[in-house]
Structures are given as structure tokens and as C-alpha cells.
Scaffold this active site. Structure first.
Site, short mmCIF file in Angstrom:
data_model
loop_
_atom_site.label_atom_id
_atom_site.label_comp_id
_atom_site.label_asym_id
_atom_site.label_seq_id
_atom_site.Cartn_x
_atom_site.Cartn_y
_atom_site.Cartn_z
N SER A 11 0.84 -1.20 0.00
CA SER A 11 0.00 0.00 0.00
C SER A 11 0.87 1.24 0.00
CB SER A 11 -0.89 0.01 1.24
OG SER A 11 -1.43 1.31 1.45
N HIS A 36 -1.86 -1.37 -3.88
CA HIS A 36 -3.05 -0.88 -3.17
C HIS A 36 -2.95 0.64 -3.08
CE1 HIS A 36 -6.52 -1.79 -0.63
NE2 HIS A 36 -6.13 -0.80 0.14
N ASP A 38 -4.58 3.82 -1.52
CA ASP A 38 -5.47 4.28 -0.45
C ASP A 38 -5.90 5.72 -0.72
OD1 ASP A 38 -5.43 2.12 1.75
OD2 ASP A 38 -3.32 2.36 1.24
N MET A 40 -8.13 8.73 0.42
CA MET A 40 -8.81 9.21 1.63
C MET A 40 -9.23 10.65 1.45
SD MET A 40 -6.28 7.68 4.55
CE MET A 40 -5.83 5.95 4.61
N HIS A 69 -8.68 1.86 -3.42
CA HIS A 69 -9.54 1.67 -2.25
C HIS A 69 -10.07 3.04 -1.85
CE1 HIS A 69 -9.61 0.51 2.32
NE2 HIS A 69 -10.83 0.68 1.82
N MET A 71 -11.75 5.33 0.24
CA MET A 71 -12.24 5.63 1.59
C MET A 71 -12.78 7.06 1.58
SD MET A 71 -9.28 3.76 3.84
CE MET A 71 -8.02 3.84 2.56
N MET A 140 -11.41 -4.82 6.32
CA MET A 140 -10.51 -3.96 7.09
C MET A 140 -10.27 -4.59 8.46
SD MET A 140 -9.66 -1.47 5.15
CE MET A 140 -8.73 -0.59 6.42
N GLY A 145 -7.71 4.75 8.11
CA GLY A 145 -7.32 6.15 8.22
C GLY A 145 -5.87 6.36 8.54
N TYR A 146 -5.23 5.37 9.15
CA TYR A 146 -3.82 5.50 9.53
C TYR A 146 -3.09 4.19 9.26
CZ TYR A 146 -5.50 9.54 12.19
OH TYR A 146 -6.08 10.72 12.56
N GLY A 148 0.23 1.55 10.16
CA GLY A 148 0.99 1.14 11.33
C GLY A 148 0.17 0.64 12.51
N ASP A 178 -6.79 -5.95 4.94
CA ASP A 178 -6.03 -4.70 4.98
C ASP A 178 -5.97 -4.18 6.41
OD1 ASP A 178 -4.85 -2.23 4.63
OD2 ASP A 178 -6.43 -1.40 3.37
N GLY A 179 -4.75 -4.13 6.95
CA GLY A 179 -4.55 -3.55 8.27
C GLY A 179 -3.73 -4.44 9.19
N GLY A 200 1.40 -2.19 4.33
CA GLY A 200 1.89 -0.84 4.09
C GLY A 200 3.20 -0.54 4.78
N SER A 201 3.12 -0.19 6.07
CA SER A 201 4.32 0.21 6.80
C SER A 201 5.31 -0.95 6.92
CB SER A 201 3.95 0.73 8.18
OG SER A 201 3.18 -0.21 8.90
#
Length: 225
Positions: A11, A36, A38, A40, A69, A71, A140, A145-146, A148, A178-179, A200-201
Site C-alpha cells: 500500500s 493498493h 489508499d 482518503m 480503495h 475511503m 478492514m 485512516g492510519y 501502522g 487490509d490492516g 503498508g508500513s
């Protein structure tokens, strides 16, 4: 049917936004096949990221599968622009769209694969009437929204449920998670039955991203046996 390879989808939410083209190249060089995206709007989720222009600008430089995605509130207002930008999948949220059936058909009618996403507090039952329409279901496993955040383990039950419905109804959608997906959680994600794991992170925090992908896929392979 469940694939015997999970797709690891980096992501770019966790990438260096000052050099997105290089970030996409890193994803390709790592061996990943999905990217991915994101999106937002600062309303549906607290943060603001980017819009269709960035996707359109990146598209000529990559053969990756682009999964946008969205959001955002009222995603149907933005679907045409993301189709024009060259997305392969467009995933929208059950919680953000009143006329979800119409919005999903907007995506399908434009020849793009459509996805539906649910946040941790939304049950699978809320989207069950729409599962025959979709190509992807995004679960999710954090509150969006964030980056990490830690994976919410109870969300794995929804992945299992979606796989059971797919099997019983002979549907063909992919199940994506995702997450909080990283080296510590990838085996739980695979064991639940997911086809796509968004990271992602964990991905962008590694210096050797190809090695990270190898380790993720090796751990995933262990879960298949």
C-alpha cells in the site's frame, strides 16, 4: 476456488509521497503484482491522501494491478475519474454509500473489477446481498485512516465467513485483508483463507523489500500445508 498463492499488495499509503514513481518501482522490483491505492478524503476517514490524477500519472509507468480503495463519502461521484485513471479494481465502502448496488454496477459497467469493503464494526451480513456482484471483498482489520496499526484478530472470523459463502454459493470474488499485515500476522491471514494481503508500513519500512516479500510468501506457503 482458493488460490495456492496469496497476493501481497503493498500500500503506497506508507510510501514517500515526494517520490511516488520510485515507490511504485520498488513495489514492482519486489516481485509484488498488486498495488493498493489508499484514497482518503478527510471525511470518511481522518486523513487526506490523493486523488485520481496521481493514479493517472503513475499508470503509464507500471504494469501492476492497480486497486483503488476509495475511503471517501459518496464514492459514486468519483468512480468515473478513477476508471479514467486506469484502475484495474475500484473498491468502495459499504458504510459510505447509500445506493451501493448502483455504485457497484457503475464500476462493472465501465469494465473495471469492483470491490466492496467493510470496517471492523460492520458484519458480513451487511454486504451478503451484494456478494454476487463483486470481484473482491476487502476486510478492514484496523479502523481505516492510519498506517501502522495492529491487526484486530476478531476480524479474521469475517474472512473465514466470506470464504465459506464463496464456496457454498459458487462465487468467485477475492477476499482481501487490509490492516496490520506483517511477518507476524501473515500466517493468520492465510489460514483464514485470504487471497490478497495488503501491507503498508511493514513493506515500506524494510530496506530490502524483495527479501521482505520472499519472507512473507515463504510464511504464507507454510500455512498452505
Amino acid at each position: 476456488m482458493k488460490s495456492q498463492r496469496i497476493e501481497i499488495a503493498p500500500s503506497i499509503l506508507s510510501a514517500d509521497f515526494s517520490n511516488m514513481r520510485a515507490a511504485v518501482a520498488e513495489v514492482e522490483e519486489s516481485g509484488a503484482r498488486f498495488l493498493h491505492l489508499d484514497v482518503m478524503d478527510g471525511v470518511f476517514v481522518p486523513q487526506i491522501t490523493f486523488g485520481p490524477k496521481l493514479v493517472k500519472d503513475l499508470r503509464p509507468h507500471s504494469d501492476l494491478v492497480f486497486d483503488a480503495h476509495l475511503m471517501v463519502v459518496e464514492p459514486e461521484r468519483h468512480i468515473p475519474a478513477f476508471v479514467d485513471a486506469g484502475c484495474d479494481y475500484i473498491t468502495i465502502h459499504q458504510e459510505s454509500c447509500i445506493h451501493l448496488n448502483r455504485a457497484l454496477n457503475m464500476i462493472r459497467d465501465k469494465g473495471v473489477k469492483c470491490g466492496i469493503s467493510i470496517v471492523p464494526s460492520t458484519p458480513v451480513s451487511a454486504i451478503r446481498p451484494l456478494l454476487d456482484l463483486v470481484d473482491l471483498v476487502l476486510v478492514m482489520t484496523v479502523n481505516p485512516g492510519y498506517g501502522g496499526q495492529r491487526l484486530i484478530q476478531s476480524c479474521m472470523d469475517k474472512v473465514v465467513e466470506l470464504c465459506e459463502i464463496r464456496q457454498s454459493e459458487d462465487y468467485s470474488y477475492l477476499v482481501s485483508v487490509d490492516g496490520g499485515v506483517n511477518l507476524d500476522t501473515i500466517q493468520d491471514v492465510v489460514a483464514a483463507g485470504a487471497d490478497v494481503a495488503v501491507t503498508g508500513s511493514a513493506f515500506f519500512g524494510e530496506v530490502d523489500k524483495a527479501l521482505f516479500m520472499e519472507r512473507m510468501l515463504a510464511l504464507a506457503e507454510e500455512s498452505f500445508h
